[in-house]
Scaffold this active site. Structure first.
Site, PDB file in Angstrom:
ATOM      1  N   GLU A 296       6.491   8.244 -44.813  1.00 21.71           N
ATOM      2  CA  GLU A 296       6.330   9.229 -43.696  1.00 21.71           C
ATOM      3  C   GLU A 296       6.114  10.285 -44.263  1.00 21.71           C
ATOM      4  OE1 GLU A 296       9.179   8.854 -40.916  1.00 21.71           O
ATOM      5  OE2 GLU A 296       8.445   6.971 -39.866  1.00 21.71           O
ATOM      6  N   GLU A 388       5.888   0.510 -39.667  1.00 17.87           N
ATOM      7  CA  GLU A 388       7.347   0.489 -39.314  1.00 17.87           C
ATOM      8  C   GLU A 388       7.119   0.900 -37.700  1.00 17.87           C
ATOM      9  OE1 GLU A 388       9.834   2.897 -41.710  1.00 17.87           O
ATOM     10  OE2 GLU A 388      10.961   3.709 -39.879  1.00 17.87           O
TER      11      GLU A 388
HETATM   12  C1  IDC Z   1      16.917   5.348 -41.154  1.00 18.17           C
HETATM   13  C2  IDC Z   1      17.692   4.351 -41.143  1.00 18.17           C
HETATM   14  C3  IDC Z   1      19.035   5.115 -41.245  1.00 18.17           C
HETATM   15  C4  IDC Z   1      19.244   5.960 -42.416  1.00 18.17           C
HETATM   16  C5  IDC Z   1      18.036   7.228 -42.302  1.00 18.17           C
HETATM   17  C6  IDC Z   1      18.054   7.958 -43.441  1.00 18.17           C
HETATM   18  O1  IDC Z   1      17.895   3.666 -39.962  1.00 18.17           O
HETATM   19  O2  IDC Z   1      20.245   3.949 -41.502  1.00 18.17           O
HETATM   20  O3  IDC Z   1      20.380   6.606 -42.559  1.00 18.17           O
HETATM   21  O4  IDC Z   1      16.853   6.513 -42.193  1.00 18.17           O
HETATM   22  O5  IDC Z   1      17.689   7.384 -44.658  1.00 18.17           O
HETATM   23  C7  IDC Z   1      12.013   6.641 -39.957  1.00 18.17           C
HETATM   24  C8  IDC Z   1      12.184   6.432 -41.469  1.00 18.17           C
HETATM   25  C9  IDC Z   1      13.326   5.308 -41.879  1.00 18.17           C
HETATM   26  C10 IDC Z   1      14.369   5.842 -40.853  1.00 18.17           C
HETATM   27  C11 IDC Z   1      14.183   5.281 -39.443  1.00 18.17           C
HETATM   28  C12 IDC Z   1      15.284   5.672 -38.439  1.00 18.17           C
HETATM   29  O6  IDC Z   1      10.988   5.936 -42.092  1.00 18.17           O
HETATM   30  O7  IDC Z   1      13.913   5.612 -43.168  1.00 18.17           O
HETATM   31  O8  IDC Z   1      15.556   4.826 -41.121  1.00 18.17           O
HETATM   32  N1  IDC Z   1      12.642   6.167 -39.169  1.00 18.17           N
HETATM   33  O9  IDC Z   1      15.420   6.864 -38.233  1.00 18.17           O
HETATM   34  N2  IDC Z   1      10.890   7.134 -39.224  1.00 18.17           N
HETATM   35  C13 IDC Z   1      11.396   7.392 -38.013  1.00 18.17           C
HETATM   36  C14 IDC Z   1      12.435   6.646 -37.719  1.00 18.17           C
END
Ligand code: IDC
Length: 466
Positions: A296, A388
């Site tokens: 991302e 995702e």
């Molecule tokens: C989130 C995980 C969470 C973690 C966070 C930071 O669910 O447990 O603490 O990342 O690393 C994304 C990202 C993805 C995120 C997810 C939800 O690709 O890494 O995971 N998210 O926030 N993009 C949009 C949402």
């Protein structure tokens, strides 16, 4: 809004107009009747999506062309699937794809398209199949559930997604299998391997392949946050072994270089080159691998992302020339929308490489109609892969939004856009598919699923359209 138009043409009716003979020189000349179910499955400002079920009620045919005229001249086909779509004035034509050219008596095939509209969105009054009018009783049918594209071929029992499709490639805006047929893969994403590695073992991956019928495992390898940068050798080995575990179970594997913070992928350019050189060399002979080079990108321009892609892709190609590569997009892979932009910056300045797709991510409770209309529009021009998505808010937590998730997955099904859900893990957050403690306990049955897990499994486990 669903209408059914059923008819049997009068015996002895002329079966093929000359225009159809030109279009379909090998078509058998024996259509005697047809039925069309036309369903508007989704509508938004300026656009709509329709499913079109064509049933042949006459003799078997080996090629066909469906025609109809939009009642509103502002209606236009934008992106169609399961047929070759064209439009002249208000008249739309769908000519069979290679794989659904044969329609036995009573057989049907599902097509569809997204369209643009300037105002009203009425349903076409009549349809012709190979020149024969499918007129007759018109009335609502019993269900308004969107149809999933179906085909005339069914995979043999026991065949896996990998065995059925082999090496994938990009064809137009679609992901195609070895037989050059557009397909959709549906599966799950891991959580960060640095935190949830214990969730990826024989039992959990068996459940994913055999119980969930997942086609795809996305392997989320964070680069920061105690990820790859802290131990490149361990993460590289672990990713390679998970690609192998997916292969053994007949699933595709997306290798996700999970950049997130910092958002400029160029920060990790050297690491990306080292990592992808290693995993592409190791997995080149495998047919199940897909490379996702930047999860991302955020706070960075499209031209900087494009520049990164044009340096990383040649490293992959040098070792593994035929694999599909997926490129992240601006604004957390929102095609730019979350940054106030949209897909045109990519359409006007695409990555200079072939066999690539572009990433789109959404979280159903946060990203709704304006994101959906962007995807509908962009899907006509760009090959998209939803590597995702979450059923919840963009934090990974909060309320599960079932209605928005359903609208999204219906749209992705109609457009044949592949997807992976965040996450196949027992993280203590509502996006996780498994209840907390599942991975320590080792039972991955349906009793271990969260509300999100149950919803997503119900979508992923339906028969594939290979
Ligand atoms: C989130 C995980 C969470 C973690 C966070 C930071 O669910 O447990 O603490 O990342 O690393 C994304 C990202 C993805 C995120 C997810 C939800 O690709 O890494 O995971 N998210 O926030 N993009 C949009 C949402």
């Amino acid at each position: 809004m669903k209408r059914s138009i059923a008819a049997l043409a009068a015996a002895g009716a002329t079966v093929l107009g000359s225009a159809c003979l030109v279009l379909l020189p090998q078509a058998s000349a024996a259509t005697a009747g047809c039925r069309v179910d036309y369903t508007v499955t989704n509508q938004w400002q300026g656009g709509f999506q329709a499913g079109v079920k064509v049933t042949n009620l006459g003799d078997a045919i080996t090629g066909w062309s469906l025609r109809f005229t939009f009642p509103d001249t502002g209606q236009k086909v934008a992106q169609g699937w399961n047929a070759t779509w064209s439009q002249s004035g208000a008249t739309a034509t769908a000519a069979n794809a290679d794989w659904n050219r044969q329609l036995a008596t009573g057989a049907s095939t599902d097509l569809g398209f997204t369209g643009t509209t300037t105002g009203a969105n009425p349903v076409p009054a009549s349809f012709t199949l190979n020149g024969v009018t499918c007129t007759g009783t018109t009335g609502p049918t019993t269900t308004t559930t969107p149809t999933t594209p179906t085909t005339t071929t069914t995979p043999s029992p026991g065949s896996t997604p990998l065995a059925a499709n082999g090496q994938l490639h990009v064809c137009g805006v679609h992901l195609c299998n070895e037989a050059n047929r557009a397909i959709q893969l549906r599966g799950m994403s891991t959580h960060g391997l640095q935190w949830f590695d214990s969730c990826y073992n024989d039992a959990s991956l068996d459940a994913l392949a055999k119980d969930w019928h997942a086609d795809l495992l996305r392997i989320a390898m964070y680069v920061q946050e105690k990820g790859y940068e802290t131990n490149p050798a361990w993460f590289t080995d672990r990713v390679n072994s998970l690609v192998g575990e997916a292969e053994e179970r007949g699933m595709y594997a997306v290798i996700d270089f999970h950049t997130l913070t910092p958002g400029d992928p160029n920060y990790n350019l050297d690491r990306a080159k080292t990592f992808f050189a290693a995993v592409a060399a190791r997995n080149a002979a495998r047919k199940n691998v897909i490379y996702e080079i930047a999860n991302e990108p955020n706070g960075v321009s499209w031209s900087a992302i494009k520049n990164y892609a044009e340096q990383v892709i040649p490293v992959i190609r040098a070792a593994d020339p035929d694999a599909v590569v997926i490129v992240g997009t601006r604004g957390w892979s929102s095609l730019g929308v979350s940054d106030g932009s949209n897909e045109t910056e990519i359409v006007n300045n695409p990555v200079n490489a072939t066999n690539i797709m572009y990433t789109f991510h959404f979280y159903a409770a946060s990203h709704k109609d304006n994101y959906r209309s962007t995807v509908s529009r962009a899907a006509a021009k760009l090959p998209l892969f939803v590597t995702e998505f979450g059923t919840v808010t963009a934090t990974g937590g909060g309320t599960l939004d079932q209605a928005s998730t359903t609208a999204w997955l219906d749209l992705l099904d109609q457009l044949q856009i592949s997807y992976a859900n965040w996450t196949y893990s027992d993280a203590d957050e509502s996006s996780a598919a498994l209840r907390p403690g599942t991975c320590a306990g080792g039972d991955y049955g349906t009793g271990s699923l969260t509300a999100s897990g149950a919803l997503v499994r119900s979508r992923i486990s339906t028969p594939d359209n290979f």
